[in-house]
Scaffold this motif. Structure first.
Motif, PDB file in Angstrom:
ATOM      1  N   PHE A 114       0.825  -1.215   0.000  1.00  0.00           N
ATOM      2  CA  PHE A 114       0.000   0.000   0.000  1.00  0.00           C
ATOM      3  C   PHE A 114       0.857   1.261   0.000  1.00  0.00           C
ATOM      4  N   ALA A 115       1.997   1.223   0.672  1.00  0.00           N
ATOM      5  CA  ALA A 115       2.848   2.414   0.753  1.00  0.00           C
ATOM      6  C   ALA A 115       3.483   2.723  -0.601  1.00  0.00           C
ATOM      7  N   THR A 116       4.020   1.698  -1.262  1.00  0.00           N
ATOM      8  CA  THR A 116       4.664   1.934  -2.560  1.00  0.00           C
ATOM      9  C   THR A 116       3.646   2.336  -3.627  1.00  0.00           C
ATOM     10  N   VAL A 117       2.436   1.765  -3.546  1.00  0.00           N
ATOM     11  CA  VAL A 117       1.411   2.138  -4.521  1.00  0.00           C
ATOM     12  C   VAL A 117       1.036   3.608  -4.366  1.00  0.00           C
ATOM     13  N   GLY A 118       0.749   4.063  -3.148  1.00  0.00           N
ATOM     14  CA  GLY A 118       0.397   5.466  -2.931  1.00  0.00           C
ATOM     15  C   GLY A 118       1.524   6.403  -3.313  1.00  0.00           C
ATOM     16  N   LEU A 119       2.762   6.042  -2.928  1.00  0.00           N
ATOM     17  CA  LEU A 119       3.896   6.885  -3.276  1.00  0.00           C
ATOM     18  C   LEU A 119       4.100   6.939  -4.782  1.00  0.00           C
ATOM     19  N   ALA A 120       3.965   5.782  -5.453  1.00  0.00           N
ATOM     20  CA  ALA A 120       4.188   5.741  -6.899  1.00  0.00           C
ATOM     21  C   ALA A 120       3.141   6.561  -7.644  1.00  0.00           C
TER      22      ALA A 120
END
Length: 425
Positions: A114-120
């Motif tokens: 979830f963190a990498t998706v939101g950041l990306a």
């Protein structure tokens, strides 16, 4: 309660009009589609591009690699003009490549969570706007999400799907010989000139027959409508300028795009000035009718001052005739001596009547405010006549455009038009 009682009258009227339109379309399909041929052609181009993109994706990538994304790329690529289609396609390819690289980097460094998706998604939207990808900026986060959800092997497939769809869209738009929209822009420019001519004619009739503040307010509303029509003409000219670029019709003929659009640009500049000046004249008349700006407030004095403006009606009528002739020049985009003669005759008539109106207004003495108003109105009308002058005016390019075609001489004619003989075919 019956349906007639439940439905409002405007709903019943709209439903009856729709039913009548459906019946007419069923009985006369070709005639019904004729006004919408541009939309029909665009629909056929999009459908053909999507079909070709699907088939190309199936043949080159296989049915297991989600070929539906190739026609999706074609659907987003095909636009009204070739230039916009190419620009949209290149932006789409750039966004997909950027998104695929970003997704591969995230998978290698941190994996999918979830963190990498939101950041990306946030970072890719910001980068897409910084790179000025326009409406295709969302392709970057969409590609990131697709690659993160399906795995790294899907990244090159996503890129190839987009390339195939964009290529199909560009090829279909090129082979379909898209229109240049120059004639469409000329029609809108002529329509704006006709609206200004209608305002001038109505004001002339009102000054001759009697007018009040309600009448002058209607004139101002019509000027605002003409100004909006001018804005539509400017947008149509911008579309024509875009339609000429990379258009195979113009490239085959070797026509200079600027030469095709200079008359329209100059004509719109002229009409913009005339619209402002005519609006200034009518605002002065509206102030006079309302008794504002230290103008006469007493009913009798105001009525007498308004009656003094009757000679100006002859000038405005000549201005309306000149604008009608100007509209025919802009509509045809062909050097036609008859249109230019009509324009010069109307302007000569307007100059004579302007001299008479100036003498009549200067002879009246209603105080400094009225004298100032008379001077302002006569100066603005003189400037309108100067703007439209094909001999000594500031816009000769709009009044003598280069022809798109030269009409063939009539059978039996012994003399030829020297202007047409020197014109390029």
């Amino acid at each position: 309660m019956s349906a007639r009682g439940r439905w409002p009258a405007r709903w019943r009227k709209a439903a009856a009009a729709r039913a009548k339109a459906v019946r007419h379309a069923a009985c006369h399909p070709v005639r019904s589609l004729r006004p919408h041929r541009e939309a029909v052609a665009q629909t056929l181009k999009v459908a053909t591009a999507c079909a070709l993109a699907w088939e190309a994706a199936v043949l080159l990538l296989g049915e297991d690699e989600q070929p539906v994304l190739a026609p999706l790329a074609a659907l987003l690529t095909v636009q009204l003009t070739v230039f916009r289609t190419v620009a949209q396609g290149l932006q789409q390819i750039g966004g997909v490549i950027l998104g695929a690289l970003a997704a591969l980097g995230l998978l290698r460094l941190a994996g999918a969570n979830f963190a990498t998706v939101g950041l990306a998604v946030g970072a890719c939207l910001a980068v897409g706007r910084l790179l000025r990808l326009g409406s295709r900026a969302t392709e970057v986060p969409v590609t990131v999400l697709l690659v993160l959800s399906t795995g790294a092997p899907y990244a090159p497939v996503r890129i190839w799907d987009t390339v195939l769809g964009v290529t199909a869209g560009i090829l279909v738009n090129l082979l379909a010989a898209p229109p240049t929209y120059v004639g469409h822009a000329g029609h809108h420019c002529a329509k704006a000139a006709h609206r200004l001519a209608d305002v001038a004619h109505r004001a002339a009739d009102g000054l001759r027959e009697g007018w009040d503040e309600e009448t002058s307010d209607g004139w101002l509303r019509r000027v605002e409508t003409a100004a909006r029509e001018l804005d539509r003409a400017r947008r149509a000219t911008a579309q024509a300028e875009e339609g000429i670029r990379l258009n195979p019709r113009r490239l085959r003929r070797g026509t200079d795009p600027a030469a095709c659009l200079d008359p329209l640009h100059e004509g719109l500049t002229c009409l913009g000035h005339v619209c402002d000046q005519l609006g200034s004249v009518l605002r002065g008349l509206d102030d006079l009718a309302r008794g504002e700006r230290r103008l006469p407030r007493e009913a009798a004095a105001r009525a007498e001052a308004c009656a003094r403006m009757e000679p100006l009606g002859d000038v405005l009528h000549a201005v309306g005739d000149a604008l009608d002739a100007f509209a025919r020049i802009q509509r045809d985009l062909v050097r036609n001596p008859a249109h230019t003669d009509d324009l010069t005759q109307a302007l000569d008539r307007g100059q004579d009547r302007h001299t008479a109106a100036t003498d009549a207004l200067c002879s009246a003495d209603h105080g400094p405010a009225v004298r100032s108003l008379h001077g302002s109105i006569t100066d603005e009308t003189q400037q309108i006549l100067h703007e439209l002058d094909p001999r000594d005016g500031p816009h000769p390019t709009a009044l003598h455009p280069r022809p798109r075609r030269v009409p063939a001489p009539r059978r039996g004619d012994t003399a030829t038009d020297p202007a047409a003989a020197q014109a390029d075919p």
